[in-house]
Design an enzyme around this catalytic site. Structure first.
Site, mmCIF file in Angstrom:
data_model
loop_
_atom_site.group_PDB
_atom_site.id
_atom_site.type_symbol
_atom_site.label_atom_id
_atom_site.label_comp_id
_atom_site.label_asym_id
_atom_site.label_seq_id
_atom_site.Cartn_x
_atom_site.Cartn_y
_atom_site.Cartn_z
ATOM 1 N N CYS A 115 49.480 38.701 43.801
ATOM 2 C CA CYS A 115 50.395 39.602 44.498
ATOM 3 C C CYS A 115 51.085 40.463 43.437
ATOM 4 C CB CYS A 115 51.407 38.781 45.292
ATOM 5 S SG CYS A 115 52.483 39.764 46.355
ATOM 6 N N CYS A 152 25.733 26.865 21.223
ATOM 7 C CA CYS A 152 26.628 26.024 20.420
ATOM 8 C C CYS A 152 27.905 25.692 21.171
ATOM 9 C CB CYS A 152 26.957 26.757 19.129
ATOM 10 S SG CYS A 152 28.288 26.035 18.175
#
Length: 355
Positions: A328, A46
């Site tokens: 990072c 769906c």
């Protein structure tokens, strides 16, 4: 889709709630025609239920429901749902690759349906509800095939994964009453998801209760070190090459030091040369949020934990493949759980990452 939806169609059209205003239409057209965004075309049953998870994902500008893969031009919902075409219900996700990668898009995609079900998905049966990744170029093909292989090797499923990886041919936007259906008919959408078994399946395979509720500032000052508090609560940055995990090579996962929610895995960690822990992607993109940070006089994308709201670091688009992203992250935002200690710390659900 489901029979009740056919009953609702005339009423929806009559009320006019499916119409977009001119500004919304213009905005969608601008996104589709913009070089800033990449597009992923995905099918997983769906399309209401595949559209929704991407709607509020950081870096996603638009999600459109439609039909893909067949040869018939401009198919209608009635044609597709009756199996009279070779199209499948699909969505197109327009995303900013500087913020969220194609790999991360696929990570979220896999967690929305049963990829071992050949007959469709949950209530929806038939080819038109089968799952597929339609790649737009060789890069997406490589990433999609690698992503599928990784999932197959994970041992998460006892049956073979049948999701197809196919070259993109076409996409036809579905009727307006299908767009953002979860907003237009929230009660029916919720009942459908619950009744179909989709949510139960997702919870049994993917979801866990590892995310803890973050405490108030006073409690955090007692719990955290001065550096951990400075980084997570005051958006600070620790020193490069002088932090706990920048050169950690052990196997395990990294969780939010505040909430305990799972953030990164050693399988996605790499040496960036920056002096901070660097990762190509999170374990689950839903556990992080990204916001634009212009505090240093330049636009950067800040990364925060979803539940704990801890400042983690920043993400840049200079990382290695497959994501080309570099998360990072400050060591002070993280707690490392060794692979051999996952079970005793309540993270046994993540052993699959290392299979």
């Amino acid at each position: 889709m489901k029979k009740i939806a056919l009953v609702l169609i005339p009423l929806i059209i009559f009320l006019g709630c499916s119409k977009m205003n001119s500004s919304e239409m213009k905005n969608e057209e601008e996104i589709i025609n913009s070089d800033k965004y990449s597009v992923a075309t995905l099918a997983g049953g769906c399309f209401w239920c595949i559209e929704t998870p991407f709607e509020n994902l950081d870096g996603v500008a638009a999600v459109i429901s439609g039909y893909s893969g067949g040869t018939e031009e401009n198919p209608t919902y009635q044609q597709v749902s009756s199996g009279k075409t070779k199209h499948v219900e699909s969505v197109q996700v327009y995303f900013d690759p500087d913020i969220v990668s194609y790999t991360e898009i696929l990570d979220l995609y896999w967690k929305q349906f049963d990829p071992t079900d050949e007959g469709g998905s949950f209530y929806d049966r038939g080819y038109q509800y089968s799952s597929a990744i339609f790649y737009h170029d060789n890069y997406q093909k490589e990433i999609a095939e690698a992503s599928k292989t990784e999932l197959e090797k994970s041992g998460m499923f006892s049956k073979n994964i049948v999701t197809r990886v196919e070259e993109f041919k076409n996409f036809y936007k579905a009727e307006e009453y299908h767009q953002d259906y979860y907003l237009k008919e929230p009660t029916h959408y919720k009942k459908y998801r619950e009744g179909s078994g989709r949510d139960a399946f997702i919870a049994s395979v993917w979801e866990s209760d590892k995310a803890r509720t973050s405490k108030n500032k006073a409690d955090l000052k007692e719990k955290l070190t001065e550096l951990q508090y400075y980084v997570t609560q005051e958006n600070g940055t620790e020193r490069a090459f002088q932090n706990e995990y920048w050169d950690n090579n052990e196997k395990g996962i990294y969780v939010d030091v505040v909430s305990g929610e799972v953030l990164f895995s050693s399988t996605d960690k790499f040496k960036s040369g920056t002096g901070w822990p660097s990762f190509t992607k999170p374990v689950d993109i839903r556990n992080v949020k990204k916001v634009v940070d212009d505090s240093m006089g330049m636009a950067r994308v800040e990364v925060r934990s979803k539940s704990g709201d801890s400042h983690l670091g920043h993400v840049f688009n200079d990382g290695p493949q497959p994501t080309n992203l570099r998360y990072c992250v400050n060591s002070a935002s993280l707690k490392f759980i060794k692979y051999d200690e996952l079970k005793e710390n309540g993270y046994e659900d993540y052993v699959y990452l290392f299979n």
